[in-house]
Scaffold this active site. Structure first.
Site, mmCIF file in Angstrom:
data_model
loop_
_atom_site.group_PDB
_atom_site.id
_atom_site.type_symbol
_atom_site.label_atom_id
_atom_site.label_comp_id
_atom_site.label_asym_id
_atom_site.label_seq_id
_atom_site.Cartn_x
_atom_site.Cartn_y
_atom_site.Cartn_z
ATOM 1 N N HIS A 205 0.799 -1.236 0.000
ATOM 2 C CA HIS A 205 0.000 0.000 0.000
ATOM 3 C C HIS A 205 0.831 1.286 0.000
ATOM 4 O O HIS A 205 0.311 2.361 -0.233
ATOM 5 C CB HIS A 205 -0.951 0.036 1.207
ATOM 6 C CG HIS A 205 -0.245 0.376 2.483
ATOM 7 N ND1 HIS A 205 0.438 -0.551 3.221
ATOM 8 C CD2 HIS A 205 -0.094 1.546 3.144
ATOM 9 C CE1 HIS A 205 0.976 0.022 4.262
ATOM 10 N NE2 HIS A 205 0.679 1.301 4.256
HETATM 11 C C1 UD1 Z 1 -1.421 6.066 5.667
HETATM 12 C C2 UD1 Z 1 -0.087 6.477 6.282
HETATM 13 C C3 UD1 Z 1 0.855 5.285 6.284
HETATM 14 C C4 UD1 Z 1 0.218 4.076 6.936
HETATM 15 C C5 UD1 Z 1 -1.119 3.779 6.276
HETATM 16 C C6 UD1 Z 1 -1.821 2.624 6.941
HETATM 17 C C7 UD1 Z 1 0.588 8.826 5.924
HETATM 18 C C8 UD1 Z 1 1.517 9.717 5.189
HETATM 19 N N1 UD1 Z 1 0.563 7.534 5.531
HETATM 20 O O1 UD1 Z 1 -1.166 5.715 4.308
HETATM 21 O O2 UD1 Z 1 2.025 5.630 7.006
HETATM 22 O O3 UD1 Z 1 1.080 2.964 6.794
HETATM 23 O O4 UD1 Z 1 -1.939 4.962 6.374
HETATM 24 O O5 UD1 Z 1 -2.872 2.135 6.169
HETATM 25 O O6 UD1 Z 1 -0.074 9.274 6.845
HETATM 26 N N2 UD1 Z 1 -8.302 5.913 0.955
HETATM 27 C C9 UD1 Z 1 -9.562 5.372 0.875
HETATM 28 N N3 UD1 Z 1 -10.268 5.205 2.032
HETATM 29 C C10 UD1 Z 1 -9.781 5.540 3.247
HETATM 30 C C11 UD1 Z 1 -8.498 6.113 3.319
HETATM 31 C C12 UD1 Z 1 -7.771 6.287 2.177
HETATM 32 O O7 UD1 Z 1 -10.056 5.048 -0.200
HETATM 33 O O8 UD1 Z 1 -10.479 5.349 4.257
HETATM 34 C C13 UD1 Z 1 -7.519 6.077 -0.286
HETATM 35 C C14 UD1 Z 1 -7.630 7.459 -0.889
HETATM 36 O O9 UD1 Z 1 -7.564 7.325 -2.276
HETATM 37 C C15 UD1 Z 1 -6.377 8.137 -0.370
HETATM 38 C C16 UD1 Z 1 -5.381 6.989 -0.364
HETATM 39 O O10 UD1 Z 1 -6.147 5.837 0.003
HETATM 40 O O11 UD1 Z 1 -5.969 9.212 -1.164
HETATM 41 C C17 UD1 Z 1 -4.235 7.188 0.584
HETATM 42 O O12 UD1 Z 1 -4.725 7.421 1.912
HETATM 43 P P1 UD1 Z 1 -3.804 8.212 2.973
HETATM 44 O O13 UD1 Z 1 -4.481 8.283 4.278
HETATM 45 O O14 UD1 Z 1 -3.347 9.492 2.355
HETATM 46 O O15 UD1 Z 1 -2.524 7.318 3.091
HETATM 47 P P2 UD1 Z 1 -2.356 5.734 3.243
HETATM 48 O O16 UD1 Z 1 -1.770 5.212 1.979
HETATM 49 O O17 UD1 Z 1 -3.571 5.064 3.769
#
Ligand code: UD1
Length: 354
Positions: A205
């Site tokens: 991820h």
């Molecule tokens: C975040 C953390 C990472 C952690 C991970 C655990 C940061 C910089 N990164 O990464 O350190 O290992 O969480 O899972 O804080 N999205 C959804 N639904 C959700 C949340 C996210 O669809 O509930 C999708 C969206 O397209 C979003 C992308 O996932 O833009 C990334 O989400 P984000 O919270 O920015 O970072 P993670 O990759 O989840």
């Protein structure tokens, strides 16, 4: 004594559970602020219900966005929360954007900050998590280090006086969950026709893995080429990036599903032949369960898993295939992550006279 925990992303909910339970046991007032970084029920609600964490007192509903947008929105909202609650400690967890926002807001409002999982370093400044954890450590008043190695990093940065080694709260929750799960077999295994010890568990991820289409293509091709079925638990980010790059997540050995709740994840990892991941938490969970782990990264914060032979860092391709199919490492009874009493040590540190 009033502690305010700031959480927002999946691994933080897992770490929050033993802290929330220990606060309740000691009668310590505990306020939970959820930033809303993760909002899908499978990445958030399921952890609160399964791990019996009280519902958040405050929900900022920030959602997804660029790093600046997301962190900035949390920061703006946290000011109000801290001004209203005025806790004795703000407790921030790990290395996500929610961690950094909680720490910066508290620092500016002169609220004491404790950082759980302090001192981890990948020494790779291109990782957003590395920036988040370094800045948070330097803003914090109390550094709750999970390991001696982490404490050593903090000492090297001049932060030894604020450091206490408490062990790793994920060990607490993993050991308790494995005991609670017992022999129950997760439905996902029967649904996919997977036998105990006859499949790999994979999660991918991180931005470094997903955001470059060629790298993602190489990782997926390696997983698809493994010699047994691969249960790939796909974070929404992986699904979105694979779709955008035209990468099929259902080819070869891959059996792709949505993420599992914590109990099922622990049970599946326990029954897997091996784990292939880029997650920090899963590397350690695999070690604690003594399931061999192959990590698709160039460095790890959890160096003990590598030193003890239970984790190998690889590039996608032949190296990944060779590492994932390597013989089982020599058994060890080392406990670099503590014995499952880290949350009690955290509360001891937070309630000690200052
Ligand atoms: C975040 C953390 C990472 C952690 C991970 C655990 C940061 C910089 N990164 O990464 O350190 O290992 O969480 O899972 O804080 N999205 C959804 N639904 C959700 C949340 C996210 O669809 O509930 C999708 C969206 O397209 C979003 C992308 O996932 O833009 C990334 O989400 P984000 O919270 O920015 O970072 P993670 O990759 O989840």
């Amino acid at each position: 004594m009033k502690i305010l925990s700031v959480v927002g992303a999946r691994p933080q909910f897992v770490k929050l559970a033993p802290i929330a339970h220990e606060c309740a046991r000691r009668g310590v007032e505990h306020v939970i602020a959820h930033t809303g970084q993760h909002y899908d029920p499978l990445l958030s609600d399921v952890f609160f219900s399964e791990l019996e964490i009280p519902a958040p007192d405050v929900h900022l509903g920030v959602g997804s966005g660029s790093h600046g947008q997301q962190t900035g929105a949390m920061l703006a909202a946290m000011d109000e929360v801290l001004t209203e609650h005025r806790p004795d400690w703000v407790l921030v967890y790990g290395d996500t954007n929610s961690t950094l926002a909680g720490a910066v807001s508290a620092a500016k409002l002169h609220v004491p900050i404790a950082h759980l999982e302090a001192g981890l370093r990948s020494f790779n400044r291109r990782m957003p998590e590395e920036i988040n954890r370094v800045l948070t450590d330097h803003a914090a008043d109390l550094l709750l280090a999970p390991t001696q190695v982490a404490a050593g990093h903090l000492a090297g940065e001049g932060l030894a006086e604020r450091t206490v080694v408490v062990g790793d709260v994920m060990t607490d929750v993993l050991l308790a969950t494995r005991a609670a799960v017992g022999d129950a077999r997760p439905a996902a295994l029967a649904e996919e026709g997977l036998d105990d010890g006859g499949f790999y568990l994979a999660t991918i991820h991180r931005a470094e893995s997903t955001d470059d289409p060629e790298r993602l293509r190489a990782i997926v091709a390696s997983l698809a080429g493994l010699d047994a079925p691969v249960l790939l638990l796909a974070h929404p980010r992986l699904v979105a990036k694979a779709e955008a790059a035209g990468i099929d997540l259902s080819v070869g050995s891959l059996r792709t599903r949505t993420p599992l709740g914590y109990r099922d994840l622990v049970a599946v990892a326990d029954r897997a032949r091996g784990v292939v991941t880029d997650s920090g938490g899963l590397q350690k969970e695999a070690f604690l369960l003594r399931t061999p782990c192959t990590t698709v990264r160039t460095e790890t914060e959890w160096v003990e898993t590598v030193e003890l032979g239970w984790n190998v860092l690889v590039e996608p391709g032949d190296a990944l295939l060779a590492a994932a199919t390597r013989p089982r490492p020599a058994d060890t009874d080392a406990t670099p992550y503590g014995d499952g009493d880290a949350a009690a040590r955290v509360l001891d540190a937070l309630t000690a006279p200052r």
